[in-house]
Design a protein around this motif. Structure first.
Motif, PDB file in Angstrom:
ATOM      1  N   CYS A 465       0.832  -1.200   0.000  1.00 17.46           N
ATOM      2  CA  CYS A 465       0.000   0.000   0.000  1.00 17.46           C
ATOM      3  C   CYS A 465       0.864   1.245   0.000  1.00 17.46           C
ATOM      4  O   CYS A 465       1.713   1.414   0.863  1.00 17.46           O
ATOM      5  CB  CYS A 465      -0.925   0.015   1.217  1.00 17.46           C
ATOM      6  SG  CYS A 465      -2.081   1.404   1.216  1.00 17.46           S
ATOM      7  N   GLY A 480     -15.116   3.017   2.461  1.00 15.28           N
ATOM      8  CA  GLY A 480     -15.542   1.820   1.764  1.00 15.28           C
ATOM      9  C   GLY A 480     -16.553   1.008   2.560  1.00 15.28           C
ATOM     10  O   GLY A 480     -17.102   1.439   3.573  1.00 15.28           O
ATOM     11  N   TYR A 497     -15.207 -10.042  -1.474  1.00 16.97           N
ATOM     12  CA  TYR A 497     -15.215  -8.579  -1.562  1.00 16.97           C
ATOM     13  C   TYR A 497     -15.701  -8.103  -2.935  1.00 16.97           C
ATOM     14  O   TYR A 497     -16.465  -7.136  -3.030  1.00 16.97           O
ATOM     15  CB  TYR A 497     -13.802  -8.060  -1.284  1.00 16.97           C
ATOM     16  CG  TYR A 497     -13.694  -6.566  -1.288  1.00 16.97           C
ATOM     17  CD1 TYR A 497     -13.986  -5.820  -0.141  1.00 16.97           C
ATOM     18  CD2 TYR A 497     -13.309  -5.877  -2.444  1.00 16.97           C
ATOM     19  CE1 TYR A 497     -13.901  -4.437  -0.149  1.00 16.97           C
ATOM     20  CE2 TYR A 497     -13.217  -4.502  -2.453  1.00 16.97           C
ATOM     21  CZ  TYR A 497     -13.513  -3.778  -1.297  1.00 16.97           C
ATOM     22  OH  TYR A 497     -13.416  -2.415  -1.310  1.00 16.97           O
ATOM     23  N   GLU A 498     -15.291  -8.761  -3.996  1.00 14.07           N
ATOM     24  CA  GLU A 498     -15.617  -8.304  -5.339  1.00 14.07           C
ATOM     25  C   GLU A 498     -17.111  -8.358  -5.635  1.00 14.07           C
ATOM     26  O   GLU A 498     -17.607  -7.611  -6.475  1.00 14.07           O
ATOM     27  CB  GLU A 498     -14.850  -9.144  -6.380  1.00 14.07           C
ATOM     28  CG  GLU A 498     -13.379  -8.802  -6.479  1.00 14.07           C
ATOM     29  CD  GLU A 498     -13.156  -7.357  -6.872  1.00 14.07           C
ATOM     30  OE1 GLU A 498     -13.931  -6.836  -7.708  1.00 14.07           O
ATOM     31  OE2 GLU A 498     -12.224  -6.723  -6.344  1.00 14.07           O
ATOM     32  N   HIS A 502     -22.288  -2.657  -2.835  1.00 15.77           N
ATOM     33  CA  HIS A 502     -22.151  -1.281  -2.360  1.00 15.77           C
ATOM     34  C   HIS A 502     -20.697  -0.850  -2.177  1.00 15.77           C
ATOM     35  O   HIS A 502     -20.433   0.151  -1.519  1.00 15.77           O
ATOM     36  CB  HIS A 502     -22.913  -1.098  -1.056  1.00 15.77           C
ATOM     37  CG  HIS A 502     -22.439  -1.969   0.078  1.00 15.77           C
ATOM     38  ND1 HIS A 502     -22.443  -3.338   0.018  1.00 15.77           N
ATOM     39  CD2 HIS A 502     -21.949  -1.638   1.310  1.00 15.77           C
ATOM     40  CE1 HIS A 502     -21.987  -3.830   1.147  1.00 15.77           C
ATOM     41  NE2 HIS A 502     -21.669  -2.812   1.957  1.00 15.77           N
ATOM     42  N   LYS A 503     -19.732  -1.605  -2.741  1.00 12.21           N
ATOM     43  CA  LYS A 503     -18.337  -1.180  -2.606  1.00 12.21           C
ATOM     44  C   LYS A 503     -18.109   0.067  -3.456  1.00 12.21           C
ATOM     45  O   LYS A 503     -18.743   0.265  -4.501  1.00 12.21           O
ATOM     46  CB  LYS A 503     -17.399  -2.315  -3.004  1.00 12.21           C
ATOM     47  CG  LYS A 503     -17.421  -2.718  -4.465  1.00 12.21           C
ATOM     48  CD  LYS A 503     -16.403  -3.817  -4.709  1.00 12.21           C
ATOM     49  CE  LYS A 503     -16.310  -4.205  -6.178  1.00 12.21           C
ATOM     50  NZ  LYS A 503     -17.566  -4.761  -6.677  1.00 12.21           N
ATOM     51  N   LYS A 504     -17.176   0.924  -3.016  1.00 15.03           N
ATOM     52  CA  LYS A 504     -16.960   2.221  -3.658  1.00 15.03           C
ATOM     53  C   LYS A 504     -15.636   2.318  -4.415  1.00 15.03           C
ATOM     54  O   LYS A 504     -15.288   3.378  -4.914  1.00 15.03           O
ATOM     55  CB  LYS A 504     -17.013   3.332  -2.599  1.00 15.03           C
ATOM     56  CG  LYS A 504     -18.352   3.424  -1.896  1.00 15.03           C
ATOM     57  CD  LYS A 504     -18.357   4.557  -0.897  1.00 15.03           C
ATOM     58  CE  LYS A 504     -19.710   4.637  -0.201  1.00 15.03           C
ATOM     59  NZ  LYS A 504     -19.746   5.741   0.791  1.00 15.03           N
ATOM     60  N   GLY A 505     -14.897   1.254  -4.461  1.00 13.55           N
ATOM     61  CA  GLY A 505     -13.604   1.306  -5.130  1.00 13.55           C
ATOM     62  C   GLY A 505     -12.491   1.697  -4.174  1.00 13.55           C
ATOM     63  O   GLY A 505     -12.743   2.139  -3.044  1.00 13.55           O
ATOM     64  N   LEU A 506     -11.246   1.549  -4.614  1.00 10.53           N
ATOM     65  CA  LEU A 506     -10.088   1.795  -3.769  1.00 10.53           C
ATOM     66  C   LEU A 506      -9.322   3.015  -4.272  1.00 10.53           C
ATOM     67  O   LEU A 506      -9.251   3.265  -5.484  1.00 10.53           O
ATOM     68  CB  LEU A 506      -9.165   0.574  -3.773  1.00 10.53           C
ATOM     69  CG  LEU A 506      -9.819  -0.737  -3.296  1.00 10.53           C
ATOM     70  CD1 LEU A 506      -8.855  -1.901  -3.513  1.00 10.53           C
ATOM     71  CD2 LEU A 506     -10.216  -0.646  -1.836  1.00 10.53           C
ATOM     72  N   PRO A 507      -8.708   3.804  -3.344  1.00 11.69           N
ATOM     73  CA  PRO A 507      -7.927   4.973  -3.774  1.00 11.69           C
ATOM     74  C   PRO A 507      -6.631   4.536  -4.453  1.00 11.69           C
ATOM     75  O   PRO A 507      -6.187   3.396  -4.298  1.00 11.69           O
ATOM     76  CB  PRO A 507      -7.643   5.691  -2.450  1.00 11.69           C
ATOM     77  CG  PRO A 507      -7.711   4.633  -1.411  1.00 11.69           C
ATOM     78  CD  PRO A 507      -8.754   3.663  -1.888  1.00 11.69           C
ATOM     79  N   HIS A 510      -3.686   1.902  -3.187  1.00 13.02           N
ATOM     80  CA  HIS A 510      -4.192   1.036  -2.124  1.00 13.02           C
ATOM     81  C   HIS A 510      -3.984  -0.426  -2.504  1.00 13.02           C
ATOM     82  O   HIS A 510      -4.095  -0.813  -3.670  1.00 13.02           O
ATOM     83  CB  HIS A 510      -5.677   1.311  -1.902  1.00 13.02           C
ATOM     84  CG  HIS A 510      -6.202   0.755  -0.608  1.00 13.02           C
ATOM     85  ND1 HIS A 510      -6.448  -0.587  -0.424  1.00 13.02           N
ATOM     86  CD2 HIS A 510      -6.529   1.368   0.555  1.00 13.02           C
ATOM     87  CE1 HIS A 510      -6.904  -0.778   0.803  1.00 13.02           C
ATOM     88  NE2 HIS A 510      -6.973   0.401   1.419  1.00 13.02           N
ATOM     89  N   PRO A 512      -4.792  -4.235  -3.200  1.00 12.59           N
ATOM     90  CA  PRO A 512      -6.022  -4.915  -3.635  1.00 12.59           C
ATOM     91  C   PRO A 512      -6.621  -5.718  -2.481  1.00 12.59           C
ATOM     92  O   PRO A 512      -5.899  -6.280  -1.658  1.00 12.59           O
ATOM     93  CB  PRO A 512      -5.534  -5.830  -4.768  1.00 12.59           C
ATOM     94  CG  PRO A 512      -4.077  -6.025  -4.504  1.00 12.59           C
ATOM     95  CD  PRO A 512      -3.589  -4.755  -3.905  1.00 12.59           C
TER      96      PRO A 512
END
Length: 822
Positions: A465, A480, A497-498, A502-507, A510, A512
């Motif tokens: 990360c 998230g 997780y995939e 309602h997941k918002k994505g990762l910055p 970050h 995986p």
């Protein structure tokens, strides 16, 4: 098709369907009869309402014509107009007298809220109004009647129900008046309030709860709905909003000049039975209606009764048919269901019945077979269960030991490392417990909506990360799916997780995420922190959840201790700086006060001594040559210089009170007050003064300072009672809580206005002129400063001409005897 289904269809075709069809035909005829009766009733009510409206307008038009012909009105209105600016003129009074009696008689007889006479300019010059209404005399008719004056010049005119500015709610009728020679002399105006109009349609007798009659008044491109029972109708509606549609169809027809009745939808969107009529004189529409639900309520009740009877009949028939079906079909179904349950593994289920037929014998055979099978499998199941329970207990014990060891390592780490290293160590231990590859730690603010990113685990930072944001604050709704743990206040596991919707994505940068386990830290019902681990090679289980939750709770206690330690270190550093700064400020302030006192004592006194000396020399050498005015000027200079010296002395005393060292001891204020009174005996010679000094408990304070308090308060009381022939001054105390004592000095002198009480304890603040009472206005300021230095409070109460009371508190003293020096 099953036997049960066949029997049910036969029963339905032969009994239930014929009975249902007959009932429907009967109620269709009854509904038509009820509708016809209700419509006839509504038509009668609508006809009566139209007759009332026509009579209402005819009556008001007739009143206007009477005024036009009345000789007293035609003769006296020009006189009233002529002298309207001089109402005390005899001609004006004589002209008003017959008009007032006639107008009041008409008003009372026909229930007007106001009858008015208007001059040629539109100004109301005479009026008779209903009790409680405002008099309109002097007002312009156009101000509250719109175009009523201009329209009333041509003939009898009726306004809308509401004035243009909302100044009245009613109906205004105007008519022109002509003098004895036929010239225009003004107008008569008759104001009917809204209750007079409501009364035309108020009677809804026989129409039930929802029955009503309401009026629609055209107002240009709008319609005013009026109804006394339902205020929702008392509103103005644009014609374009409902003309041409289904809403308010009865009112649309009535305003269009049509009469009729039938089913409709009213203005509020209700299904109704209605009758509508057009009132030609007013151009109004009248609608009498009743909600369809209430109109057909009798039919509805009859339907309910018939339905109940039908249900009873059907229930009886179904019960009889059901008994027949159960006796044939149910035993077979029970046997089938029991065989399926036993086949699924429930060997304790019993199928057997006590019936003596073939089905009963077969069911008991099933039970014997299940019992034999149970004996074979029982020993194997018990052994498997015992093994599973032992493995589960051993795993729980092993994890508990690992959590305890991890907690000890975190505690030891906290002794020699900072907060960041402590948080990273906590995450590293959580990763080891769960075989995870990433870990993060968040603090949650007290508002429960703001997050503060603290740190990541060692492995996350070193290899997985590079995302920025350490220590950053951001809202929960921007984070998230892991914030589900904050919302639920319980651990959450996302093993896939995939697939989360309602997941918002990762910055950017970050690591995986494949799966994650997030545990909240709760204190006092609030989430204070969150520990998360992720990317375990296999799915997280309940043991992982329990281990992370226990470790998080124990680690938080260590974190709180570390935070307290850091906060204490910071406080110590800040305190030292604050003490040094405060000491420097106090030293500088004391030096400034000393310099000020020196300046006042030397620099100000020298000019005053010069002034006083030269005044005395001037009085001695040239006093005889001065006239009376010059002597008075010289005396004023001398008195002012003396007063200036007193002000300087008082100001220095006030300054010293804030810096003087206090010598605390027990003090008897009662004895001190008696001594002060004795010292002032020369000031009361020739006066009748009653002193009341009660018994006082000892207090703890500086005797010299408290003596100055007593001198100021008692001398003030003596001074402000000088105008009394018989004065009374009291010094006493009030019951306290044992920690402090409340004292008061009360007099019956001139008192003061309580609105100025805040000025009473100010420096040089006086509530009375110096010509009335001498003094510099600093005595009570000294009292407040001395009492404040003792940790007490001061306040005052009083009233002009009724005396005043000054209160103050001092700490109580329980040990030792009072100081005799007091």
């Amino acid at each position: 098709m099953a036997i049960r289904t066949k029997l049910a269809l036969i029963f339905l075709l032969l009994i239930i369907l014929p009975v249902t069809a007959g009932t429907i035909l009967l109620f269709s005829h009854v509904g038509d009869v009820v509708r016809d009766v209700r419509l006839l009733q509504l038509e009668n009510v609508a006809n009566l309402a139209r007759e009332k409206v026509e009579s209402f307008f005819s009556e008001r038009k007739g009143n206007a014509e009477l005024f036009q012909k009345n000789a007293a009105v035609r003769t006296n209105l020009p006189i009233v107009e002529k002298y309207s600016r001089d109402r005390n003129n005899p001609a004006y009074l004589n002209a008003c007298r017959p008009l007032a009696g006639y107008m009041e008689a008409v008003r009372a007889a026909y229930g007007y809220s106001g009858v008015m006479l208007v001059d040629r300019t539109g100004k109301v010059v005479a009026a008779a109004v209903k009790a409680g209404n405002s008099d309109k005399v002097g007002m312009s008719l156009s101000d509250f009647g719109g175009e009523a004056f201009e329209a009333g010049r041509a003939g009898v005119y009726f306004t809308d129900m509401h004035g243009p500015d909302g100044s009245y709610a009613g109906l205004l009728c105007t008519a022109p008046l002509r003098g004895l020679s036929g010239e225009f002399i003004g107008e008569a105006a008759f104001l009917s309030d809204k209750e007079s109009v409501y009364s035309l349609v108020r009677d809804a007798s026989g129409l039930g709860v929802s029955g009503e009659t309401y009026i629609g008044m055209p107002m240009g491109g709008e319609v005013q709905f009026i109804n006394a029972f339902h205020p929702d109708r008392n509103t103005v509606k644009n014609k374009a909003d409902f003309f041409g549609g289904k809403l308010a169809m009865p009112m649309q027809n009535a305003l269009s000049g049509k009469d009729g009745s039938g089913d409709a939808v009213d203005y509020l969107g209700h299904d109704v039975l209605a009758a509508w009529r057009h009132a030609p004189t007013a151009g109004w529409g009248l609608v009498s209606k009743i909600d369809a639900e209430e109109a057909y309520s009798a039919v509805t009740r009859l339907k309910a009764a018939a339905l109940g009877a039908g249900l009873v009949f059907v229930a009886f028939s179904v019960a009889a048919g059901g008994f027949l079906v159960r006796s044939i079909v149910n035993p077979v179904r029970e046997l089938q269901m029991g065989a399926e349950i036993i086949g699924s593994g429930d060997l304790d289920y019993k199928v057997g019945t006590d019936k003596s037929d073939e089905i009963g014998q077969l069911s008991r055979s099933f039970d014997r077979m299940a019992e034999n099978l149970k004996k074979v499998t029982a020993s194997r199941d018990e052994l498997d269960l015992e093994i599973a329970e032992r493995e589960k207990a051993e795993e729980a014990r092993r994890r508990a030991v690992e959590v305890l060891r991890a907690s000890l390592r975190i505690s030891e780490h906290a002794l020699h490392h900072g907060l960041d290293e402590l948080l990273t160590k906590t995450l590293d231990e959580a990763e080891k417990l769960t075989a995870s590859r990433i870990g993060f730690f968040h603090f949650v603010e007290a508002d429960q909506v703001t997050l503060r990113l603290q740190t990541w685990s060692t492995n996350t930072l070193s290899s997985m990360c590079t995302a920025e944001g350490k220590g950053a604050h951001y809202p929960v709704d921007k984070a998230g799916v892991w914030v589900d743990a904050i919302v639920r206040k319980a651990p959450v596991v996302h093993n896939d997780y995939e697939s989360l919707p309602h997941k918002k994505g990762l910055p950017p940068g970050h690591a995986p995420v494949v799966r994650e386990l997030v545990a909240p830290i709760l204190r006092g019902g609030l989430v204070v922190g969150v520990i998360g681990v992720g990317n375990k090679a296999e799915e997280y289980d309940d043991g992982d959840v329990e281990a992370v939750s226990q470790l998080a709770g124990r680690a938080w206690d260590v974190i709180l201790a570390k935070l307290a330690e850091l906060e204490l270190d910071e406080y110590r550093r800040n305190l030292e700086v604050m003490v040094e700064a405060r000491t420097a400020e106090l030293t500088a302030a004391n030096k400034e006060l000393e310099a000020f006192s020196y300046s006042v004592s030397h620099d100000l006194r020298a000019p005053l001594r010069h002034i006083q000396g030269f005044v005395e020399l001037l009085a001695k050498n040239a006093g005889a040559a001065l006239d009376e005015k010059g002597g008075r000027y010289l005396s004023t200079i001398s008195v002012s210089a003396t007063r200036m010296g007193e002000l300087i002395d008082d100001l220095l005393t006030f300054s010293r009170m804030g810096r003087a060292e206090m010598r605390m001891t027990a003090v008897d204020l009662g004895r001190m007050a008696e001594n002060v009174v004795q010292e002032m005996r020369t000031d009361v010679e020739g006066r009748d003064v009653r002193w009341v000094i009660g018994g006082m408990p000892p207090v703890y304070g500086d005797p010299s300072m408290l003596r100055l308090v007593m001198v100021n308060l008692l001398s003030n009381a003596l001074k402000f009672t000088a105008t009394r022939a018989h004065a009374s001054i009291e010094f006493g105390c009030l019951p306290g809580d044992g920690k402090e004592v409340t004292f008061f000095v009360r007099d019956d002198g001139v008192g003061f206005d309580m609105q100025y009480v805040d000025k009473l304890f100010g420096v040089f603040q006086r509530l009375h002129k110096s010509e009335e009472f001498e003094g510099t206005g600093i005595g009570l300021a000294n009292v407040r400063r001395i009492i404040s230095r003792h940790g007490g409070r001061t306040w005052a109460e009083g009233a002009l001409g009724e005396g005043a009371a000054i209160y103050f508190t001092l700490p109580a003293h329980y040990e030792g005897e009072p100081d005799e020096r007091a």
